[in-house]
Design a protein around this motif. Sequence first.
Motif, PDB file in Angstrom:
ATOM      1  N   SER A 139      32.300 -72.964 -22.383  1.00 25.04           N
ATOM      2  CA  SER A 139      31.097 -73.242 -23.405  1.00 25.04           C
ATOM      3  C   SER A 139      30.319 -74.942 -22.856  1.00 25.04           C
ATOM      4  O   SER A 139      29.393 -75.079 -21.474  1.00 25.04           O
ATOM      5  CB  SER A 139      31.021 -72.822 -24.426  1.00 25.04           C
ATOM      6  N   SER A 154      18.212 -76.124 -23.871  1.00 24.64           N
ATOM      7  CA  SER A 154      16.871 -75.629 -24.004  1.00 24.64           C
ATOM      8  C   SER A 154      18.155 -73.741 -24.883  1.00 24.64           C
ATOM      9  O   SER A 154      19.595 -73.890 -24.607  1.00 24.64           O
ATOM     10  CB  SER A 154      16.535 -75.243 -23.144  1.00 24.64           C
ATOM     11  N   LEU A 155      17.073 -73.480 -25.785  1.00 23.38           N
ATOM     12  CA  LEU A 155      17.792 -72.056 -25.872  1.00 23.38           C
ATOM     13  C   LEU A 155      18.495 -71.074 -25.177  1.00 23.38           C
ATOM     14  O   LEU A 155      19.705 -70.556 -24.931  1.00 23.38           O
ATOM     15  CB  LEU A 155      16.285 -71.588 -26.555  1.00 23.38           C
ATOM     16  N   GLY A 156      18.034 -71.029 -23.970  1.00 25.91           N
ATOM     17  CA  GLY A 156      18.258 -70.173 -22.701  1.00 25.91           C
ATOM     18  C   GLY A 156      19.443 -70.245 -22.182  1.00 25.91           C
ATOM     19  O   GLY A 156      20.672 -69.907 -21.731  1.00 25.91           O
ATOM     20  N   LEU A 158      22.052 -71.147 -24.468  1.00 21.23           N
ATOM     21  CA  LEU A 158      22.946 -70.933 -25.352  1.00 21.23           C
ATOM     22  C   LEU A 158      23.087 -69.822 -25.127  1.00 21.23           C
ATOM     23  O   LEU A 158      24.161 -68.960 -25.336  1.00 21.23           O
ATOM     24  CB  LEU A 158      22.585 -71.582 -26.602  1.00 21.23           C
ATOM     25  N   ARG A 159      21.950 -68.978 -25.024  1.00 16.57           N
ATOM     26  CA  ARG A 159      21.946 -67.748 -24.428  1.00 16.57           C
ATOM     27  C   ARG A 159      22.877 -67.465 -23.265  1.00 16.57           C
ATOM     28  O   ARG A 159      23.645 -66.291 -23.342  1.00 16.57           O
ATOM     29  CB  ARG A 159      20.808 -67.084 -24.381  1.00 16.57           C
ATOM     30  N   THR A 160      22.816 -68.665 -22.417  1.00 14.17           N
ATOM     31  CA  THR A 160      23.582 -68.284 -21.182  1.00 14.17           C
ATOM     32  C   THR A 160      25.321 -68.388 -21.886  1.00 14.17           C
ATOM     33  O   THR A 160      26.526 -67.670 -21.550  1.00 14.17           O
ATOM     34  CB  THR A 160      23.492 -69.093 -20.165  1.00 14.17           C
ATOM     35  N   ALA A 162      26.370 -67.778 -24.956  1.00 15.39           N
ATOM     36  CA  ALA A 162      27.160 -66.597 -25.695  1.00 15.39           C
ATOM     37  C   ALA A 162      27.073 -65.671 -25.174  1.00 15.39           C
ATOM     38  O   ALA A 162      28.188 -64.739 -24.985  1.00 15.39           O
ATOM     39  CB  ALA A 162      25.720 -66.621 -26.629  1.00 15.39           C
ATOM     40  N   GLY A 163      26.419 -65.136 -23.957  1.00 17.46           N
ATOM     41  CA  GLY A 163      26.404 -64.179 -22.766  1.00 17.46           C
ATOM     42  C   GLY A 163      27.611 -64.665 -22.399  1.00 17.46           C
ATOM     43  O   GLY A 163      28.589 -62.648 -22.193  1.00 17.46           O
TER      44      GLY A 163
END
Length: 309
Positions: A139, A154-156, A158-160, A162-163
């Motif tokens: 991570s 950015s939120l993007g 964190l999404r990357t 987590a995914g």
Amino acid sequence: MLPIFLKTLPFFAIIGLGYWAGRTRFFSAEATAYLTKFVFYFALSAMLFRFAANLSLSEVLNWRLMGGYLWGCAVVYGIATIVAYLRKQDIATTAVEAQCAVIGNTGFLGVPMLTLLMGPAAIGPVMQLLAVDLIVFSSLIVILITGSRDGRMSLGILRTVAGGLIRNPMIVAISLGFIWSALEIPIPAPMNEFLAILGGAATPGALFAIGASLATKSAERVSVAMWLSFCKLVLHPIAVAVAVLWLFPIDPYSAAVVIAASSLPVAGNVYMLAQHYGVAPHRVSAAILFSTAFSIGTVSAVIAWVMQL
């Protein structure tokens, strides 16, 4: 050390066989990619699930072990980061070099080799190290590379992250195994046999895939690769040994497994990340090549030492 070396030699011999097959093009790059995918998604996942399903998370989970390992990793990660900074490397390259210094081939080499050499009980500590590597450091490198390019968090991002974690088959296999164990559901005999047979392919398949993939690696940026290999094979096990033996002392057997796992060569997934983001793939490739070659001697020496703890 000689008896341990002779025990580890067959593992490295299979890696050497894979290297020969890849170097002579008997095994093409495409074949290597598909073998790696089979091991990663099927054989190794079956092995990890079966191990986890037969363990109790409450018995295996050791916060001092993970804390000690994380402390040792953080020290070497910091050293590699400082050296890269003094060489005026950018954030993304620094993150990749630091990743090489602390992330070993625990999944493909550590799981099969350490459980056979040090006994089935080694799988508990090894899985905890895998969790730290995959959740914390996989991570971290994505956050650092992506954040340095975007100039902000950015939120993007964190999404990357987590995914990537959710889609990682090793994390999924371990998590599902512990859930199965927590539910106290016995594994049906046909299912257990299926997992045993499929998981049995993980050891030779993973070792052969390591060797075949090494055949495609180049030896560029030799001085940097040698430094990163030194970090991984020497500094990392020393730092982890200091942590688990004195700073966060744990039982001798678990300490031995953790130190041995820390001595493993640079993991192939670091190259995959470097190639994906276009950040210093050649120096990572060389670090994997050199560290794997040198580990034939260094891993044997470390295991011989820790077996006396």
